[in-house]
Every structure is written in C-alpha cells, then in structure tokens.
Design an enzyme around this catalytic site. Structure first.
Site, PDB file in Angstrom:
ATOM      1  N   ASP A  27     -23.932 -74.353  43.791  1.00  0.00           N
ATOM      2  CA  ASP A  27     -25.038 -73.495  44.246  1.00  0.00           C
ATOM      3  C   ASP A  27     -26.275 -74.354  44.535  1.00  0.00           C
ATOM      4  O   ASP A  27     -26.982 -74.141  45.517  1.00  0.00           O
ATOM      5  CB  ASP A  27     -25.353 -72.446  43.173  1.00  0.00           C
ATOM      6  CG  ASP A  27     -24.097 -71.723  42.724  1.00  0.00           C
ATOM      7  OD1 ASP A  27     -23.485 -71.056  43.560  1.00  0.00           O
ATOM      8  OD2 ASP A  27     -23.713 -71.866  41.548  1.00  0.00           O
ATOM      9  N   GLY A  42      -5.648 -76.344  35.841  1.00  0.00           N
ATOM     10  CA  GLY A  42      -5.462 -75.711  37.150  1.00  0.00           C
ATOM     11  C   GLY A  42      -5.333 -76.759  38.247  1.00  0.00           C
ATOM     12  O   GLY A  42      -5.760 -76.560  39.383  1.00  0.00           O
ATOM     13  N   VAL A  52     -15.499 -74.887  35.416  1.00  0.00           N
ATOM     14  CA  VAL A  52     -15.644 -74.478  36.811  1.00  0.00           C
ATOM     15  C   VAL A  52     -15.057 -73.072  36.999  1.00  0.00           C
ATOM     16  O   VAL A  52     -15.572 -72.255  37.754  1.00  0.00           O
ATOM     17  CB  VAL A  52     -14.943 -75.494  37.746  1.00  0.00           C
ATOM     18  CG1 VAL A  52     -14.957 -75.029  39.194  1.00  0.00           C
ATOM     19  CG2 VAL A  52     -15.596 -76.873  37.625  1.00  0.00           C
ATOM     20  N   GLY A  53     -13.957 -72.799  36.296  1.00  0.00           N
ATOM     21  CA  GLY A  53     -13.250 -71.515  36.447  1.00  0.00           C
ATOM     22  C   GLY A  53     -14.139 -70.343  36.076  1.00  0.00           C
ATOM     23  O   GLY A  53     -14.864 -70.389  35.084  1.00  0.00           O
ATOM     24  N   HIS A  83     -23.737 -68.280  37.218  1.00  0.00           N
ATOM     25  CA  HIS A  83     -23.042 -68.599  38.482  1.00  0.00           C
ATOM     26  C   HIS A  83     -22.381 -67.309  38.968  1.00  0.00           C
ATOM     27  O   HIS A  83     -21.205 -67.051  38.737  1.00  0.00           O
ATOM     28  CB  HIS A  83     -21.990 -69.690  38.275  1.00  0.00           C
ATOM     29  CG  HIS A  83     -21.096 -69.823  39.481  1.00  0.00           C
ATOM     30  ND1 HIS A  83     -21.534 -70.320  40.682  1.00  0.00           N
ATOM     31  CD2 HIS A  83     -19.807 -69.473  39.687  1.00  0.00           C
ATOM     32  CE1 HIS A  83     -20.557 -70.270  41.565  1.00  0.00           C
ATOM     33  NE2 HIS A  83     -19.493 -69.756  40.991  1.00  0.00           N
TER      34      HIS A  83
HETATM   35  P1  NAX Z   1      -6.608 -71.349  42.497  1.00  0.00           P
HETATM   36  O1  NAX Z   1      -6.083 -69.987  42.183  1.00  0.00           O
HETATM   37  O2  NAX Z   1      -6.227 -72.008  43.789  1.00  0.00           O
HETATM   38  O3  NAX Z   1      -6.149 -72.349  41.344  1.00  0.00           O
HETATM   39  C1  NAX Z   1      -6.258 -72.032  39.994  1.00  0.00           C
HETATM   40  C2  NAX Z   1      -5.123 -72.769  39.294  1.00  0.00           C
HETATM   41  O4  NAX Z   1      -5.295 -72.569  37.908  1.00  0.00           O
HETATM   42  C3  NAX Z   1      -3.735 -72.244  39.671  1.00  0.00           C
HETATM   43  O5  NAX Z   1      -2.930 -73.312  40.104  1.00  0.00           O
HETATM   44  C4  NAX Z   1      -3.225 -71.625  38.371  1.00  0.00           C
HETATM   45  O6  NAX Z   1      -1.817 -71.792  38.202  1.00  0.00           O
HETATM   46  C5  NAX Z   1      -4.018 -72.428  37.333  1.00  0.00           C
HETATM   47  N1  NAX Z   1      -4.146 -71.773  36.031  1.00  0.00           N
HETATM   48  C6  NAX Z   1      -4.287 -70.454  35.760  1.00  0.00           C
HETATM   49  N2  NAX Z   1      -4.323 -70.256  34.429  1.00  0.00           N
HETATM   50  C7  NAX Z   1      -4.249 -71.471  33.860  1.00  0.00           C
HETATM   51  C8  NAX Z   1      -4.209 -71.921  32.516  1.00  0.00           C
HETATM   52  N3  NAX Z   1      -4.253 -71.065  31.509  1.00  0.00           N
HETATM   53  N4  NAX Z   1      -4.096 -73.241  32.298  1.00  0.00           N
HETATM   54  C9  NAX Z   1      -4.009 -74.116  33.302  1.00  0.00           C
HETATM   55  N5  NAX Z   1      -4.013 -73.755  34.604  1.00  0.00           N
HETATM   56  C10 NAX Z   1      -4.122 -72.451  34.868  1.00  0.00           C
HETATM   57  O7  NAX Z   1      -8.175 -71.265  42.319  1.00  0.00           O
HETATM   58  P2  NAX Z   1      -9.295 -72.301  42.806  1.00  0.00           P
HETATM   59  O8  NAX Z   1      -9.715 -71.965  44.174  1.00  0.00           O
HETATM   60  O9  NAX Z   1      -8.836 -73.684  42.511  1.00  0.00           O
HETATM   61  O10 NAX Z   1     -10.509 -71.890  41.860  1.00  0.00           O
HETATM   62  C11 NAX Z   1     -10.442 -72.139  40.462  1.00  0.00           C
HETATM   63  C12 NAX Z   1     -11.569 -71.434  39.754  1.00  0.00           C
HETATM   64  O11 NAX Z   1     -12.819 -71.958  40.179  1.00  0.00           O
HETATM   65  C13 NAX Z   1     -11.643 -69.923  40.025  1.00  0.00           C
HETATM   66  O12 NAX Z   1     -11.892 -69.265  38.792  1.00  0.00           O
HETATM   67  C14 NAX Z   1     -12.830 -69.798  40.961  1.00  0.00           C
HETATM   68  O13 NAX Z   1     -13.406 -68.518  40.889  1.00  0.00           O
HETATM   69  C15 NAX Z   1     -13.722 -70.878  40.413  1.00  0.00           C
HETATM   70  N6  NAX Z   1     -14.825 -71.352  41.264  1.00  0.00           N
HETATM   71  C16 NAX Z   1     -15.969 -71.716  40.647  1.00  0.00           C
HETATM   72  C17 NAX Z   1     -17.043 -72.234  41.329  1.00  0.00           C
HETATM   73  C18 NAX Z   1     -18.299 -72.637  40.637  1.00  0.00           C
HETATM   74  O14 NAX Z   1     -19.240 -73.006  41.348  1.00  0.00           O
HETATM   75  N7  NAX Z   1     -18.410 -72.600  39.313  1.00  0.00           N
HETATM   76  C19 NAX Z   1     -17.011 -72.349  42.821  1.00  0.00           C
HETATM   77  C20 NAX Z   1     -15.632 -72.403  43.362  1.00  0.00           C
HETATM   78  C21 NAX Z   1     -14.651 -71.454  42.707  1.00  0.00           C
HETATM   79  O15 NAX Z   1     -14.826 -70.182  43.242  1.00  0.00           O
END
Ligand code: NAX
Length: 326
Positions: free
Chosen positions: A159, A11, A129-130, A187
């Site tokens: 957090d 991502g 992270v995702g 989380h």
């Molecule tokens: P974005 O939607 O800006 O970016 C995600 C990126 O991942 C996009 O560019 C998309 O094309 C890419 N992607 C989707 N499927 C993919 C795959 N199969 N292989 C490779 N790339 C892929 O999201 P962003 O704000 O960067 O957040 C990313 C993730 O972090 C989200 O799931 C979000 O909920 C999560 N978070 C987790 C946090 C934590 O503390 N654990 C906090 C921050 C964030 O909310």
C-alpha cells in the site's frame, strides 16, 4: 560467502509465493554475498505444484541458492529459520462471512506461531502477508510463546509503495524523489494513506496537489488498488506483493534511509492513541536490525477520524478471534 540465511515461505506454490521464491533465491534480499536456503511450506494437496517450483528453482542454477526444503510440516519449514514470510492463507469461500474467514485463518496462524516459537531462531523476523494480515499477525504473535510480539509484523508496504507510485504519477516525479508517505491502520479498505508529511523533491506534497485530488482520488485509488489489479489482470497482485514484502524485510534488517520512513504494521504501543492489542500500520524507521514507530506527528481532524475508523475495524477483527488469542 557469508553463512546462508534460512528463509521460510508459507504458501510457496501460490501466486505470491511463486514470485517471492525466485527473487529470494536470486539473492535480491540481502545481495550476492548472502546465500539463502528456502524452506517452503504448503498444504499437502499443493505439494506436487511445490515440487514443480523446486524444479524450476534448481533449473535457474542461482549462485545464491544453497538449499531447498519443500514440506507440509510446519516444524520442518520453520526449523532454524532466520526469516519467515507467512503468505499462505485461506481465501474467502462462497458464502463465507468475514468472521468465518478470520477464524479459519486463526486455525492456520496460531499453529504456525507455535511452530515458529518452537523451531525458528530466537531472533527470527516474521512478516505476515496472508490476509487478514494484521489480525493473522496478532494471532501468530500471541501463539509464539517466548518470542517478542515485535518480531511479528504484517505487510502494508505494498500500500505504501502504491501511494508513492500514485503521487509520483500525479506530480510528474520519480518514486525515488518521494519521502515520508504513510499508511496507517489495517491492510484493508479502511487503511489510511496519508500525504500530510510527504515531500516530493524536498517540497511538501500537499503544496503540489489539491485537497480534492488527495481525498477524492488518491486515497480511494490506493485503498482499492488490489481490486483494480484483479480487474485488469484477472488475478490478484503477486510480483508487486512479493517485491514489497522484500522491501519490508530488507529495511527491517538493514535500516531505513536517513530522512525517510516506511509503513509497517506492528504491535500497537499506544502511539497516536492506539492502545495495545492490535497490529497497526505506522510510519516506522529501522536501525540496527530493529524498528521504531515515528512519534508525535501532527494529525488533523480528517486523519484522526480515519485512524479511529481503521482502529475500530481492527478491534472488531480482534473480538472475532479473541478465543484464539493466548
Ligand atoms: P494463492 O491462493 O495463489 O496462494 C496461497 C497459497 O497458500 C496456496 O498455494 C495454498 O495452497 C497455500 N496455503 C493455504 N493454506 C496454507 C497453510 N495452512 N500452510 C501453507 N500454505 C497454505 O494466494 P496469493 O495470491 O499468493 O495470496 C496469498 C495471500 O496474500 C492472500 O491471503 C492474499 O489475500 C494476501 N495478500 C496480501 C497483501 C498484502 O499487502 N498484505 C497483498 C497481496 C495479497 O492480496
């Protein structure tokens, strides 16, 4: 200069990926003597945007950046990787139930776990992270045959850092004076921010704040901080998430400071009554490149009840993806 570290970021063209890539390329993870090769994975429609990220990374002329890979092929992205940040995930779409989100992400994190096992270094460290991060880490670890589950963590460090920042603000202190804050569990909004062991400048935090603020303001503020950032910024946390992901990885590799711990979501090992089968955030110390859960901290009835609720949510998430677990 030491041998370059191969760091995979999934991502990488997204919000967090964009913040993470530049800090890693600048040598902010392990310092100016450890060059990095960034191996960035995106879905095919985002490869154009990823090429733009690569152009900007090259334009920075970072002395610590030894190479860039931009690909939609997981095998290429994870090839010989020392570290993987699994950031890319499927966001919740309109009308999507939580179960659908879990299973859509399972389709991503299962194959990525397999590709990591097949191609990355055998001692690879993986931070998910995702979201839903804990359960995505569970799925990736279970698909990564031949690797140890302990190599797959999920991030609750943001957090943890948010909890430190809230406590510092309340007590008029600096974050560096604060020790032993804990985030327990998932989380998600059921996470348990805990100050019972925390200290501020060596004094027990709970002697400096009242129980009403702790339960009524501190806990919900930390739990809902992500939503507050979206409301203020119009976009979700990105730079703070990237910074916290690097903090997690740096401590895992280089260790935690004496007299402190960090929160890491790691495979449950029975500690605090949480049996195996979920990825649970615990207080952890790190030494020699490995982590240990801090054991036998006292929990009062309030914390026990909250820990049970966050564990229940994780068990439900697990049940929703059981068919994807090997
Ligand atoms: P974005 O939607 O800006 O970016 C995600 C990126 O991942 C996009 O560019 C998309 O094309 C890419 N992607 C989707 N499927 C993919 C795959 N199969 N292989 C490779 N790339 C892929 O999201 P962003 O704000 O960067 O957040 C990313 C993730 O972090 C989200 O799931 C979000 O909920 C999560 N978070 C987790 C946090 C934590 O503390 N654990 C906090 C921050 C964030 O909310």
């Amino acid at each position: 200069m030491e041998k370059p570290l191969r760091i995979a970021i999934t991502g990488a063209a997204g919000n967090i990926g964009y913040a993470l890539a530049f800090r890693l390329a600048a040598g902010n993870l392990l310092g100016p003597d450890r060059p990095v090769i960034l191996q960035m994975l995106e879905i095919a429609p985002a490869l154009g945007a990823l090429e733009g990220v690569c152009m900007e990374l090259r334009d920075c002329a970072f002395p610590t950046l030894d190479g860039l890979v931009a690909t939609a092929d997981a095998n290429e992205a994870f090839d010989q990787a020392d570290i993987c940040f699994l950031v890319g995930a499927r966001p919740r779409g309109p009308g999507m139930e939580r179960k659908d989100l879990l299973s859509a992400n399972g389709q991503i994190f299962g194959p990525q776990g397999q590709a990591i096992a097949a191609r990355a270094k055998k001692d690879v460290r993986v931070l998910v992270v995702g979201n839903p991060a804990n359960t995505n880490a569970l799925i990736a670890a279970s698909a990564a045959k031949g690797l140890d589950r302990r190599q797959f963590h999920a991030m609750t460090r943001l957090d943890h850092n948010r909890a430190i920042s809230q406590l510092a603000e309340k007590t008029g202190s600096h974050p560096r004076e604060i020790r032993k804050v804990t985030i327990w569990g998932n989380h998600s909004s059921t996470q348990v921010p805990d100050l019972s062991q925390a200290t501020v400048g060596g004094k027990p935090a709970m002697s400096l704040v009242d129980a009403e603020w702790y339960k009524g303001t501190f806990i919900p503020t930390v739990q809902q901080r992500g939503a507050a950032i979206i409301k203020a910024r119009g976009q979700s946390s990105a730079a703070s998430a990237a910074s916290s992901a690097m903090d997690h990885m740096r401590n895992w590799i280089q260790g935690t400071p004496e007299g402190d711990w960090v929160s890491m979501a790691v495979p449950a090992d029975g500690s605090y009554g949480v049996s195996e089968g979920v990825v649970f955030s615990y207080p952890c110390t790190c030494k020699g490149g490995d982590y240990q859960v801090v054991k036998d901290l006292p929990l009062d009835d309030f914390l026990k009840e909250k820990l049970a609720a966050t564990e229940k949510e994780l068990r439900e998430e697990r049940a929703a993806v059981e068919s994807l677990l090997g």
